[in-house]
Design a protein around this motif. Structure first.
Motif, PDB file in Angstrom:
ATOM      1  N   TYR A   1       0.811  -1.256  -0.007  1.00 40.65           N
ATOM      2  CA  TYR A   1      -0.028   0.108   0.195  1.00 40.65           C
ATOM      3  C   TYR A   1       0.746   1.129   0.019  1.00 40.65           C
ATOM      4  CZ  TYR A   1      -3.409   3.389   1.869  1.00 40.65           C
ATOM      5  OH  TYR A   1      -4.054   4.662   2.055  1.00 40.65           O
ATOM      6  N   ALA A   2       1.817   1.272   0.706  1.00 44.75           N
ATOM      7  CA  ALA A   2       2.697   2.461   0.919  1.00 44.75           C
ATOM      8  C   ALA A   2       3.544   2.805  -0.479  1.00 44.75           C
ATOM      9  CB  ALA A   2       3.588   2.349   2.150  1.00 44.75           C
ATOM     10  N   ASN A   3       3.896   1.502  -0.833  1.00 42.17           N
ATOM     11  CA  ASN A   3       4.661   1.732  -2.171  1.00 42.17           C
ATOM     12  C   ASN A   3       3.651   2.253  -3.358  1.00 42.17           C
ATOM     13  OD1 ASN A   3       7.053   0.396  -1.665  1.00 42.17           O
ATOM     14  ND2 ASN A   3       6.377  -1.664  -2.212  1.00 42.17           N
ATOM     15  N   SER A   4       2.567   1.952  -3.573  1.00 47.25           N
ATOM     16  CA  SER A   4       1.552   2.501  -4.388  1.00 47.25           C
ATOM     17  C   SER A   4       1.402   3.907  -4.046  1.00 47.25           C
ATOM     18  CB  SER A   4       0.215   1.762  -4.257  1.00 47.25           C
ATOM     19  OG  SER A   4      -0.487   2.283  -3.097  1.00 47.25           O
ATOM     20  N   LYS A   5       1.416   4.373  -2.786  1.00 49.66           N
ATOM     21  CA  LYS A   5       1.390   5.790  -2.447  1.00 49.66           C
ATOM     22  C   LYS A   5       2.681   6.645  -2.874  1.00 49.66           C
ATOM     23  CE  LYS A   5      -2.696   5.276  -0.962  1.00 49.66           C
ATOM     24  NZ  LYS A   5      -4.017   6.090  -1.782  1.00 49.66           N
ATOM     25  N   LEU A   6       3.897   6.102  -2.544  1.00 50.05           N
ATOM     26  CA  LEU A   6       5.080   6.622  -3.116  1.00 50.05           C
ATOM     27  C   LEU A   6       4.967   6.730  -4.618  1.00 50.05           C
ATOM     28  CD1 LEU A   6       7.859   7.705  -2.475  1.00 50.05           C
ATOM     29  CD2 LEU A   6       8.494   5.137  -2.462  1.00 50.05           C
ATOM     30  N   VAL A   7       4.527   5.794  -5.369  1.00 52.78           N
ATOM     31  CA  VAL A   7       4.770   5.894  -6.803  1.00 52.78           C
ATOM     32  C   VAL A   7       3.527   6.952  -7.163  1.00 52.78           C
ATOM     33  CG1 VAL A   7       3.821   4.939  -9.085  1.00 52.78           C
ATOM     34  CG2 VAL A   7       5.296   3.540  -7.291  1.00 52.78           C
ATOM     35  N   ILE A   8       2.390   7.243  -6.614  1.00 50.10           N
ATOM     36  CA  ILE A   8       1.381   8.142  -6.881  1.00 50.10           C
ATOM     37  C   ILE A   8       1.918   9.400  -6.482  1.00 50.10           C
ATOM     38  CG2 ILE A   8      -0.759   9.085  -6.094  1.00 50.10           C
ATOM     39  CD1 ILE A   8      -1.692   6.304  -5.414  1.00 50.10           C
ATOM     40  N   THR A   9       2.703   9.541  -5.442  1.00 51.75           N
ATOM     41  CA  THR A   9       3.306  10.934  -5.398  1.00 51.75           C
ATOM     42  C   THR A   9       4.352  11.305  -6.059  1.00 51.75           C
ATOM     43  OG1 THR A   9       2.654  10.685  -2.979  1.00 51.75           O
ATOM     44  CG2 THR A   9       4.267  12.241  -3.334  1.00 51.75           C
ATOM     45  N   THR A  10       5.151  10.353  -6.438  1.00 50.05           N
ATOM     46  CA  THR A  10       6.209  10.620  -7.456  1.00 50.05           C
ATOM     47  C   THR A  10       5.933  10.970  -8.933  1.00 50.05           C
ATOM     48  OG1 THR A  10       7.604   8.888  -6.297  1.00 50.05           O
ATOM     49  CG2 THR A  10       8.550   9.647  -8.342  1.00 50.05           C
ATOM     50  N   TRP A  11       4.752  10.342  -9.381  1.00 53.31           N
ATOM     51  CA  TRP A  11       4.157  10.558 -10.646  1.00 53.31           C
ATOM     52  C   TRP A  11       3.431  11.786 -10.700  1.00 53.31           C
ATOM     53  CZ3 TRP A  11      -0.873  10.924 -12.643  1.00 53.31           C
ATOM     54  CH2 TRP A  11      -1.316  10.729 -13.788  1.00 53.31           C
ATOM     55  N   MET A  12       2.918  12.424  -9.563  1.00 50.14           N
ATOM     56  CA  MET A  12       2.277  13.774  -9.745  1.00 50.14           C
ATOM     57  C   MET A  12       3.204  14.743 -10.254  1.00 50.14           C
ATOM     58  SD  MET A  12       2.458  16.711  -7.364  1.00 50.14           S
ATOM     59  CE  MET A  12       2.807  15.863  -5.856  1.00 50.14           C
ATOM     60  N   TYR A  13       4.381  14.617  -9.863  1.00 51.59           N
ATOM     61  CA  TYR A  13       5.515  15.800 -10.281  1.00 51.59           C
ATOM     62  C   TYR A  13       5.909  16.058 -11.796  1.00 51.59           C
ATOM     63  CZ  TYR A  13       6.474  16.456  -5.368  1.00 51.59           C
ATOM     64  OH  TYR A  13       6.168  16.824  -4.010  1.00 51.59           O
ATOM     65  N   PRO A  14       6.139  14.819 -12.452  1.00 51.02           N
ATOM     66  CA  PRO A  14       5.999  14.795 -13.954  1.00 51.02           C
ATOM     67  C   PRO A  14       4.667  15.159 -14.608  1.00 51.02           C
ATOM     68  CG  PRO A  14       6.527  12.533 -13.343  1.00 51.02           C
ATOM     69  CD  PRO A  14       6.440  13.348 -12.077  1.00 51.02           C
ATOM     70  N   LEU A  15       3.878  14.874 -14.197  1.00 51.96           N
ATOM     71  CA  LEU A  15       2.183  15.021 -14.473  1.00 51.96           C
ATOM     72  C   LEU A  15       2.253  16.739 -14.764  1.00 51.96           C
ATOM     73  CD1 LEU A  15      -0.548  14.580 -15.459  1.00 51.96           C
ATOM     74  CD2 LEU A  15      -1.257  14.288 -13.355  1.00 51.96           C
ATOM     75  N   ASN A  16       2.522  17.224 -13.499  1.00 58.12           N
ATOM     76  CA  ASN A  16       2.467  18.812 -13.595  1.00 58.12           C
ATOM     77  C   ASN A  16       3.664  19.474 -14.470  1.00 58.12           C
ATOM     78  OD1 ASN A  16       0.402  19.759 -11.741  1.00 58.12           O
ATOM     79  ND2 ASN A  16       1.714  18.606 -10.151  1.00 58.12           N
TER      80      ASN A  16
END
Length: 332
Positions: free
Chosen positions: A189-204
């Motif tokens: 679960y924590a891995n998925s949240k780490l990936v989500i947070t990381t992905w947000m930056y290149p998305l922006n």
């Protein structure tokens, strides 16, 4: 302020109060609520229907979408694209990525797509929605992703295993098994949240680089520790369920005062989520938030080389190409 808001996981602990706030405070919006099971036998979806029924002027629809099936998510995205293009629904104001999953009593479960179910439901499915529908947004739309305090790579009371993004990111879809079902389950679960947070930056970054989408922004919110969340009663050990019943819920205010200032109810979290999604005061905000405060995410999320690896792999997992997203500058 007209427009469409898509709220995934709309019959969840945060989803239902978030839906209620949308309907009551923003009746001009068209609300699309996704749930895993839209049948009448699902009590949570029935509760969502009751919320809608209490708002007779609401413009709301419920769609059944199983995020553990990427074909179903792509099909839903295609349906929304057509509905917005033909004028059935107005342009998107926001996508709120609330759908979530964990399993703290078993090993990793592979979906029919071959991915870890926790990672697919929490992240990959939402990548599909956001990137397939980005061309259907209003010029100043917003994307709200769900992170967690658990994304930090530091000791956590929920697990003895730290989250991480390995060099071979595909390993996240083949996590280790072991006797520590709870700890390994929370690590997934924590891995998925780490990936989500990381992905947000290149998305922006890619949104800002595209003249068409430069005013669309994404945030990742840590909604706090939710003492009344139903997640504590789903795929959890009996001891966890008892802890919520006799400690977490009855002593929520005390825990917040003495131990964790972010510990609160799901309804309180829903207030912040909706503000970030549609309130004018948060127009243009981007980045990581703890509750409604701008915050620093884990240092690894700021490493652009890691961001790019996560971005490219997410495109691959979600089967996003130049042919099915308007954010073409983000596709190599």
């Amino acid at each position: 302020m007209a427009g469409t808001v898509i709220l995934t996981g709309a019959n969840g602990s945060v989803g239902i109060p978030a839906a209620e706030r949308l309907l009551n405070e923003y009746p001009q919006l068209t609300c699309i609520f996704t749930v895993r099971n839209a049948e009448k036998v699902d009590n949570n979806t029935q509760n969502l229907r009751q919320v809608i029924a209490r708002c007779p002027d609401a413009k709301a629809s419920i769609y059944q979408v199983d995020f553990a099936n990427l074909s179903a998510v792509h099909e839903f995205a295609s349906t929304m694209l057509t509905a917005i293009e033909t004028g059935k629904y107005p342009a998107l104001r926001s996508i709120i990525c609330c759908a979530s999953y964990w399993n703290l009593v078993g090993d990793s479960e592979l979906t029919t797509d071959g991915y870890d179910k926790t990672l697919q439901v929490n992240h990959i499915a939402h990548v599909i929605l956001v990137l397939r529908l980005i061309g259907s947004f209003a010029s100043d739309g917003r994307i709200v992703l769900f992170s967690s305090i658990g994304h930090y790579r530091k000791p956590n009371a929920m697990t003895s295993y730290l989250p991480d993004i390995p060099d071979d990111i595909d390993l996240l879809n083949h996590p280790p098994s072991g006797k520590d079902k709870h700890d390994l389950g929370f690590q997934r679960y924590a891995n998925s949240k780490l990936v989500i947070t990381t992905w947000m930056y290149p998305l922006n970054r890619y949104l800002q680089q595209n003249p068409r989408f430069k005013n669309i922004t994404a945030v990742a919110i840590n909604p706090g520790g939710l003492g009344d969340s139903r997640c504590f009663t789903t795929n959890t050990a009996r001891s966890t369920q008892l802890a919520q019943r006799f400690v977490l819920k009855p002593f929520m205010s005390m825990i917040r005062y003495l131990a964790d200032p972010t510990f609160r109810s799901s309804a309180e979290a829903a207030v912040d989520v909706i503000k970030l999604a549609v309130d004018k005061a948060y127009q243009g905000e981007q980045g990581y938030f703890t509750l409604l405060q701008k915050d620093d995410s884990d240092p690894i999320t700021m490493d652009e080389s890691v961001q790019q690896r996560v971005w490219q792999k997410s495109l691959e997992w979600a089967k996003i190409t130049k042919n099915n997203t308007a954010l073409k500058n983000a596709i190599e």
